[in-house]
Design an enzyme around this catalytic site. Structure first.
Site, mmCIF file in Angstrom:
data_model
loop_
_atom_site.group_PDB
_atom_site.id
_atom_site.type_symbol
_atom_site.label_atom_id
_atom_site.label_comp_id
_atom_site.label_asym_id
_atom_site.label_seq_id
_atom_site.Cartn_x
_atom_site.Cartn_y
_atom_site.Cartn_z
ATOM 1 N N ARG A 290 10.803 -18.085 -17.100
ATOM 2 C CA ARG A 290 10.204 -17.571 -18.352
ATOM 3 C C ARG A 290 8.726 -17.213 -18.173
ATOM 4 O O ARG A 290 7.912 -17.414 -19.088
ATOM 5 C CB ARG A 290 10.338 -18.564 -19.508
ATOM 6 C CG ARG A 290 11.733 -18.984 -19.823
ATOM 7 C CD ARG A 290 12.649 -17.866 -20.280
ATOM 8 N NE ARG A 290 13.973 -18.396 -20.382
ATOM 9 C CZ ARG A 290 14.853 -18.402 -19.370
ATOM 10 N NH1 ARG A 290 14.566 -17.818 -18.215
ATOM 11 N NH2 ARG A 290 16.028 -18.942 -19.517
ATOM 12 N N CYS B 242 15.286 -20.627 -27.856
ATOM 13 C CA CYS B 242 14.629 -21.912 -27.565
ATOM 14 C C CYS B 242 13.149 -21.846 -27.916
ATOM 15 O O CYS B 242 12.465 -20.888 -27.581
ATOM 16 C CB CYS B 242 14.791 -22.272 -26.092
ATOM 17 S SG CYS B 242 16.482 -22.740 -25.705
HETATM 18 C C1 FAD Z 1 19.994 -16.432 -30.620
HETATM 19 C C2 FAD Z 1 18.994 -16.249 -29.492
HETATM 20 C C3 FAD Z 1 19.360 -16.592 -28.191
HETATM 21 C C4 FAD Z 1 18.458 -16.433 -27.135
HETATM 22 N N1 FAD Z 1 18.851 -16.792 -25.878
HETATM 23 C C5 FAD Z 1 17.997 -16.601 -24.836
HETATM 24 C C6 FAD Z 1 18.398 -16.935 -23.498
HETATM 25 O O1 FAD Z 1 19.509 -17.389 -23.247
HETATM 26 N N2 FAD Z 1 17.512 -16.717 -22.498
HETATM 27 C C7 FAD Z 1 16.259 -16.198 -22.719
HETATM 28 O O2 FAD Z 1 15.502 -15.985 -21.767
HETATM 29 N N3 FAD Z 1 15.853 -15.886 -23.981
HETATM 30 C C8 FAD Z 1 16.680 -16.075 -25.030
HETATM 31 N N4 FAD Z 1 16.274 -15.754 -26.307
HETATM 32 C C9 FAD Z 1 14.886 -15.294 -26.541
HETATM 33 C C10 FAD Z 1 14.699 -13.753 -26.538
HETATM 34 O O3 FAD Z 1 15.890 -13.118 -26.939
HETATM 35 C C11 FAD Z 1 14.278 -13.224 -25.159
HETATM 36 O O4 FAD Z 1 13.065 -13.820 -24.745
HETATM 37 C C12 FAD Z 1 14.114 -11.693 -25.174
HETATM 38 O O5 FAD Z 1 14.056 -11.256 -23.843
HETATM 39 C C13 FAD Z 1 12.874 -11.223 -25.929
HETATM 40 O O6 FAD Z 1 12.913 -9.788 -26.000
HETATM 41 P P1 FAD Z 1 12.339 -8.984 -27.248
HETATM 42 O O7 FAD Z 1 12.456 -7.545 -26.935
HETATM 43 O O8 FAD Z 1 12.980 -9.439 -28.494
HETATM 44 O O9 FAD Z 1 10.813 -9.425 -27.185
HETATM 45 P P2 FAD Z 1 9.846 -9.746 -28.422
HETATM 46 O O10 FAD Z 1 10.320 -10.998 -29.079
HETATM 47 O O11 FAD Z 1 9.631 -8.558 -29.250
HETATM 48 O O12 FAD Z 1 8.492 -10.065 -27.632
HETATM 49 C C14 FAD Z 1 8.352 -11.213 -26.804
HETATM 50 C C15 FAD Z 1 7.086 -11.025 -25.962
HETATM 51 O O13 FAD Z 1 7.291 -9.948 -25.056
HETATM 52 C C16 FAD Z 1 6.303 -8.949 -25.261
HETATM 53 N N5 FAD Z 1 6.961 -7.656 -25.069
HETATM 54 C C17 FAD Z 1 8.086 -7.181 -25.640
HETATM 55 N N6 FAD Z 1 8.389 -5.970 -25.163
HETATM 56 C C18 FAD Z 1 7.421 -5.666 -24.270
HETATM 57 C C19 FAD Z 1 7.154 -4.537 -23.433
HETATM 58 N N7 FAD Z 1 7.948 -3.466 -23.378
HETATM 59 N N8 FAD Z 1 6.032 -4.562 -22.673
HETATM 60 C C20 FAD Z 1 5.205 -5.634 -22.697
HETATM 61 N N9 FAD Z 1 5.403 -6.727 -23.422
HETATM 62 C C21 FAD Z 1 6.509 -6.744 -24.214
HETATM 63 C C22 FAD Z 1 5.789 -9.143 -26.673
HETATM 64 O O14 FAD Z 1 4.468 -8.651 -26.798
HETATM 65 C C23 FAD Z 1 5.850 -10.647 -26.783
HETATM 66 O O15 FAD Z 1 4.719 -11.217 -26.143
HETATM 67 C C24 FAD Z 1 17.160 -15.914 -27.389
HETATM 68 C C25 FAD Z 1 16.792 -15.556 -28.702
HETATM 69 C C26 FAD Z 1 17.698 -15.727 -29.748
HETATM 70 C C27 FAD Z 1 17.289 -15.333 -31.144
#
Ligand code: FAD
Length: 302
Positions: free
Chosen positions: A177, A226
């Site tokens: 992470r 998480c």
């Molecule tokens: C039900 C559920 C289950 C999940 N299970 C997992 C799991 O099994 N494993 C896991 O790792 N995570 C899990 N997550 C967490 C999350 O889904 C991941 O971390 C996901 O990769 C975040 O992506 P996002 O596009 O939603 O990022 P966001 O939530 O929009 O952003 C997260 C961070 O990334 C940055 N960011 C986003 N896009 C970019 C970009 N293009 N360039 C630069 N920075 C960027 C944002 O500025 C922020 O700092 C889960 C979440 C939920 C709700």
């Protein structure tokens, strides 16, 4: 924050940037928590250096939103604007074992699209919401795999150099992470190299991962996945569970009864409620074990 400077407002259409005034971040995040601010939706990667030069010149602070699935955003009128990429059509192009994917592409759809074309490896990511860019930033992973293992090239906007650049996979470190990208780098596209596997075999793996998620996570409820990272050799969820904290609440912010490291918005939780719950759980874990849990959720408070 509202963009009122006429210099900025006039230039946005020329850059292909769409202004959504007073967007609700509660509506753009999986936790359903967050106040309002102006949202800029970016249609062309090439416009990013000019856009950021303009915002910096006018002292407009900004944050970068992916799919909003790993975010806890503050309440009320927010003191910064939000930028978000708009996915082009098509957002995934395959060539042999390589997938060229736009950062705004939906992660789950990317996994299934590749699978249907006999490219596997990412089965564990099925059920991880959000974009490919967010997954790169967080080095998203599950069930023993992480996206970083498949990254061969990343196109990004490097804020320090103020330009678009391409990094090779071996120039980036992907850890649990955590990645070596600078905090203000913006991921725009990625080239993944994926192992060939017949679709039915990949589908079997996907079904197993789906089943594991359904059995252990509160999938129908609003969460950000998480809240804490697992400390080395331990499980944050188990530590919280062993203290009997499932169901602990502050207002509508609640430790899930199903998975103790998932904190859910059970109604109209505010960021203040959720932050108080997180601080309380963290303190109790520290008191009982001496371990200071590190945040996995990204907090955009002030
Ligand atoms: C039900 C559920 C289950 C999940 N299970 C997992 C799991 O099994 N494993 C896991 O790792 N995570 C899990 N997550 C967490 C999350 O889904 C991941 O971390 C996901 O990769 C975040 O992506 P996002 O596009 O939603 O990022 P966001 O939530 O929009 O952003 C997260 C961070 O990334 C940055 N960011 C986003 N896009 C970019 C970009 N293009 N360039 C630069 N920075 C960027 C944002 O500025 C922020 O700092 C889960 C979440 C939920 C709700």
């Amino acid at each position: 924050m509202r963009i009122e400077d006429p210099k900025i407002v006039a230039v946005l259409p020329e850059l292909g940037v769409q202004l959504n005034p007073s967007a609700s971040l509660a509506g753009l995040t999986s936790l359903g928590i967050g106040g309002t601010t102006d949202l800029l939706r970016i249609h062309k990667h090439e416009a990013i250096p000019d856009l950021l030069n303009l915002l910096d010149a006018q002292d407009v602070p900004h944050k970068f939103l992916g799919g909003g699935s790993n975010l806890l955003v503050g309440d009320g009128e927010l003191p910064w604007i939000v930028l978000q990429l708009v996915s082009p059509e098509p957002d995934i192009v395959l060539e042999g074992n390589f997938a060229q994917v736009d950062a705004a592409a939906d992660l789950g759809r990317t996994v299934t699209f590749c699978a249907k074309n006999d490219l596997g490896g990412m089965e564990g990511l099925i059920g991880v919401p959000g974009t490919v860019g967010g997954a790169l930033r967080m080095n998203a992973g599950a069930y023993g795999m992480q996206i970083g293992s498949y990254v061969r090239e990343v196109k990004l906007y490097r804020a320090a150099a103020r330009k678009l650049e391409t990094l090779q996979g071996d120039q980036i470190s992907f850890e649990y992470r955590h990645t070596s990208f600078a905090p203000d780098d913006m991921m725009l596209a990625v080239k993944l190299e994926l192992p060939s596997k017949p679709y039915p075999e990949i589908l079997k793996g996907i079904r197993i991962c789906n089943e594991k998620r359904r059995a252990s996570q509160p999938l129908g409820q609003k969460s950000a996945g998480c809240i804490f990272k697992n400390p080395p050799g331990a499980s944050a969820g188990r530590m919280i569970d062993e203290l009997g904290l499932k169901g602990l609440s502050v207002g509508d912010a609640r430790v899930s009864d199903r998975h103790a490291n998932f904190f859910v918005n059970a109604g109209k939780a505010s960021a203040k409620d959720m932050l108080a719950l997180i601080a309380d759980v963290r303190e109790r874990v520290q008191k009982s074990s001496g371990v200071i849990l590190e945040y996995e959720v990204v907090v955009w408070n002030r």
